[in-house]
Scaffold this motif. Structure first.
Motif, PDB file in Angstrom:
ATOM      1  N   THR A   3       0.821  -1.208   0.000  1.00 15.79           N
ATOM      2  CA  THR A   3       0.000   0.000   0.000  1.00 15.79           C
ATOM      3  C   THR A   3       0.858   1.263   0.000  1.00 15.79           C
ATOM      4  OG1 THR A   3      -1.715  -1.198   1.212  1.00 15.79           O
ATOM      5  CG2 THR A   3      -1.877   1.195   1.191  1.00 15.79           C
ATOM      6  N   ILE A   4       1.969   1.235   0.719  1.00 15.38           N
ATOM      7  CA  ILE A   4       2.812   2.424   0.844  1.00 15.38           C
ATOM      8  C   ILE A   4       3.819   2.555  -0.290  1.00 15.38           C
ATOM      9  CG2 ILE A   4       4.605   3.482   2.290  1.00 15.38           C
ATOM     10  CD1 ILE A   4       3.031   2.567   4.730  1.00 15.38           C
ATOM     11  N   SER A   5       4.252   1.418  -0.859  1.00 18.91           N
ATOM     12  CA  SER A   5       5.284   1.449  -1.908  1.00 18.91           C
ATOM     13  C   SER A   5       4.843   2.273  -3.106  1.00 18.91           C
ATOM     14  CB  SER A   5       5.608   0.033  -2.381  1.00 18.91           C
ATOM     15  OG  SER A   5       6.260  -0.674  -1.370  1.00 18.91           O
ATOM     16  N   GLY A   6       5.797   2.960  -3.683  1.00 20.28           N
ATOM     17  CA  GLY A   6       5.538   3.762  -4.867  1.00 20.28           C
ATOM     18  C   GLY A   6       6.457   4.954  -4.922  1.00 20.28           C
ATOM     19  N   LYS A   7       6.271   5.756  -5.947  1.00 16.57           N
ATOM     20  CA  LYS A   7       7.127   6.925  -6.145  1.00 16.57           C
ATOM     21  C   LYS A   7       6.790   8.057  -5.187  1.00 16.57           C
ATOM     22  CE  LYS A   7       8.075   5.915 -10.948  1.00 16.57           C
ATOM     23  NZ  LYS A   7       8.049   6.382 -12.319  1.00 16.57           N
ATOM     24  N   ARG A   8       5.572   8.101  -4.709  1.00  9.84           N
ATOM     25  CA  ARG A   8       5.145   9.174  -3.803  1.00  9.84           C
ATOM     26  C   ARG A   8       4.953   8.655  -2.391  1.00  9.84           C
ATOM     27  NH1 ARG A   8       0.221  12.130  -6.916  1.00  9.84           N
ATOM     28  NH2 ARG A   8       1.245  12.339  -8.940  1.00  9.84           N
ATOM     29  N   ALA A   9       5.267   9.494  -1.455  1.00  6.09           N
ATOM     30  CA  ALA A   9       4.997   9.157  -0.056  1.00  6.09           C
ATOM     31  C   ALA A   9       3.487   9.224   0.167  1.00  6.09           C
ATOM     32  CB  ALA A   9       5.698  10.158   0.864  1.00  6.09           C
ATOM     33  N   PRO A  10       2.976   8.396   1.051  1.00  2.91           N
ATOM     34  CA  PRO A  10       1.544   8.507   1.360  1.00  2.91           C
ATOM     35  C   PRO A  10       1.256   9.871   1.982  1.00  2.91           C
ATOM     36  CG  PRO A  10       2.627   7.046   2.911  1.00  2.91           C
ATOM     37  CD  PRO A  10       3.644   7.405   1.876  1.00  2.91           C
ATOM     38  N   GLY A  11       0.022  10.318   1.879  1.00  2.00           N
ATOM     39  CA  GLY A  11      -0.352  11.579   2.503  1.00  2.00           C
ATOM     40  C   GLY A  11      -0.406  11.472   4.019  1.00  2.00           C
ATOM     41  N   TYR A  12      -0.706  10.255   4.491  1.00  2.00           N
ATOM     42  CA  TYR A  12      -0.888  10.052   5.928  1.00  2.00           C
ATOM     43  C   TYR A  12      -0.818   8.557   6.215  1.00  2.00           C
ATOM     44  CZ  TYR A  12      -3.529   9.479  10.305  1.00  2.00           C
ATOM     45  OH  TYR A  12      -3.926   9.132  11.566  1.00  2.00           O
ATOM     46  N   PHE A  13      -0.287   8.212   7.375  1.00  2.00           N
ATOM     47  CA  PHE A  13      -0.484   6.872   7.902  1.00  2.00           C
ATOM     48  C   PHE A  13      -0.356   6.906   9.417  1.00  2.00           C
ATOM     49  CE2 PHE A  13       4.142   6.335   6.823  1.00  2.00           C
ATOM     50  CZ  PHE A  13       4.629   6.075   8.098  1.00  2.00           C
TER      51      PHE A  13
END
Length: 168
Positions: free
Chosen positions: A77-87
């Protein structure tokens, strides 16, 4: 209760998603907002288990799945080019650790008196923070368990090379 921030977000994220550092902690809840929102409730569901399995889990004091059983979902869910907005992750002390810390606190409380010793790891507005907390089923003016838990958390972070500083 202590509020801490981390000097290296990459270090804590690596330990959280790619290593076993946090795997033994029961995960009460995880909420992740990236391109979609995901909420995980780590509390065990009695109906899923046989009566014998449930008795063993209850006897061991577990109410939530260990994070290691859910880490892959969080990583995906968190992996990717962008950081999550919130966790936010709400980790609990395992039952054996609660007993150990109660012995150290020496305040006469029993494991069944403690609802939770928690670590809340939150990422918001580019900042990663951890707060500790205790929740007891009985009222007590004694704060020795809080102090022992806070100290243990700081030692755990330091032992795992997760550089932190106190928020004021």
């Amino acid at each position: 209760m202590r509020a801490l921030r981390f000097s290296s977000q990459a270090g804590i994220m690596h330990s959280l998603l790619l290593e076993e550092t946090w795997d033994a902690f029961p995960l009460a809840k995880a909420e992740i907002r990236s391109s979609f929102s995901l909420t995980l409730d780590g509390h065990l569901i009695c109906d899923f288990y046989t009566a014998e399995e449930w008795e063993k889990l209850e006897a061991a004091g577990y109410r939530c799945l260990p994070y290691g059983r859910l880490r892959k979902i969080c990583l995906e869910t968190i992996s990717g080019k962008r950081a999550p907005g919130y966790f936010k992750f709400v980790f609990l002390a395992p039952p054996a650790l609660v007993s150990q810390l109660l012995d150290q606190a020496g305040n006469g409380m029993r494991s069944e008196d403690v609802d939770a010793l928690a670590m809340n790891l939150t990422y918001r507005d580019g900042s990663l923070r951890l707060t500790t907390g205790t929740s007891c089923r009985i009222f007590s003016m004694d704060k020795s368990l809080d102090q022992v838990w806070d100290h243990w958390v700081c030692e755990f972070l330091s032992k795992n090379h997760l550089d932190w500083s106190e928020l004021v």
